[in-house]
Design a protein around this motif. Sequence first.
Motif, short mmCIF file in Angstrom:
data_model
loop_
_atom_site.label_atom_id
_atom_site.label_comp_id
_atom_site.label_asym_id
_atom_site.label_seq_id
_atom_site.Cartn_x
_atom_site.Cartn_y
_atom_site.Cartn_z
N ALA A 135 30.39 112.47 48.13
CA ALA A 135 29.52 113.06 47.35
C ALA A 135 30.19 114.75 47.13
N TYR A 136 29.74 115.40 46.52
CA TYR A 136 30.05 116.82 46.17
C TYR A 136 28.96 117.72 45.66
N ARG A 137 28.73 119.03 45.86
CA ARG A 137 28.03 120.04 45.31
C ARG A 137 28.87 121.13 45.29
N SER A 138 28.65 121.89 44.09
CA SER A 138 29.23 123.07 43.60
C SER A 138 28.45 124.11 44.42
N CYS A 139 29.11 125.02 45.26
CA CYS A 139 28.52 126.09 46.09
C CYS A 139 28.51 127.40 45.20
N HIS A 162 35.92 134.03 43.17
CA HIS A 162 35.70 132.72 43.02
C HIS A 162 36.00 132.11 41.88
N ILE A 163 36.92 131.43 41.81
CA ILE A 163 37.12 130.54 40.68
C ILE A 163 36.53 129.04 40.75
N ALA A 164 36.53 128.58 41.97
CA ALA A 164 35.78 127.53 42.27
C ALA A 164 35.04 127.57 43.84
N CYS A 165 34.09 126.76 44.13
CA CYS A 165 33.61 126.54 45.30
C CYS A 165 32.65 125.40 45.29
N VAL A 182 37.05 126.65 48.86
CA VAL A 182 37.05 127.74 47.98
C VAL A 182 38.48 128.12 47.30
N ILE A 183 38.36 128.35 46.03
CA ILE A 183 39.50 128.67 45.28
C ILE A 183 39.22 130.17 44.67
N VAL A 184 40.25 131.04 44.96
CA VAL A 184 39.85 132.61 44.70
C VAL A 184 41.14 132.83 43.67
N ASN A 185 41.05 133.87 42.91
CA ASN A 185 42.30 134.55 42.11
C ASN A 185 42.71 135.64 42.82
N ARG A 199 36.25 131.89 34.55
CA ARG A 199 35.52 133.00 34.24
C ARG A 199 36.42 134.10 34.55
N GLN A 200 37.44 133.78 34.90
CA GLN A 200 38.42 134.95 35.29
C GLN A 200 39.87 133.99 35.26
N SER A 201 41.00 135.11 35.00
CA SER A 201 42.26 134.72 34.88
C SER A 201 42.82 134.17 36.15
N THR A 202 43.77 133.25 36.21
CA THR A 202 44.44 132.67 37.53
C THR A 202 45.87 132.99 37.41
N ASP A 203 46.31 134.01 37.19
CA ASP A 203 47.60 134.72 37.38
C ASP A 203 48.05 134.49 38.80
N GLU A 204 47.26 134.43 39.95
CA GLU A 204 47.45 134.07 41.21
C GLU A 204 46.31 133.36 41.66
N LEU A 205 46.56 132.06 42.33
CA LEU A 205 45.27 131.38 43.01
C LEU A 205 45.55 131.11 44.27
N TYR A 206 44.46 130.89 44.92
CA TYR A 206 44.46 130.64 46.63
C TYR A 206 43.45 129.85 47.05
#
Length: 165
Positions: free
Chosen positions: A41-45, A154-157, A146-149, A78-85
């Motif tokens: 299972a998963y949940r968005s944080c 935060h792009i996704a958590c 956590v994925i950040v640009n 919600r934001q661009s992803t020129d760089e993503l980590y």
Amino acid sequence: MPHRSLFVVLAILAHKPQSGLVQEVQWPIHTLCNMDKLQIAYRSCDHSQDIGISINLCPATLSPSKINVNLRVSLLLRQSTDELYLSAKLILEGGVAFQLDEPLCQPDFPRFTFCSRKKGELIVFDTPLKLDKLKYLPEHLNVHTVIVNQHGYHIACFNITIIKR
């Protein structure tokens, strides 16, 4: 008389805990797999948006050495992803067992099709996964991701929980 009303409101706010003033958003728990021997299972944080994750097949047994599934992840940017980590922590009952910090998109090295996407676009990422030796998984495992640009936004958590019975 207006001063008395203001005093009462301030007194109530002063005695109320700060965490009670703002309601935190908790997204629902989404079930990816619910079999006799395995539950995933998963949940968005992320407080602003939920994320969509799905797999095409829930393994009926954990004994085969390799299980092939297709993973799909989707979200609205919600934001661009020129760089993503990506930062992922594998958490066992005793604490963090493993941490992975990995660049996904860099200006001169776009590894995925969702690199350089702009705000408002929908990302849908499909990939086949080969899961090896699931029978050796611990009974309870959490993965915090956590994925950040490029700006630290935060792009996704999301948190994934895997329970083996």
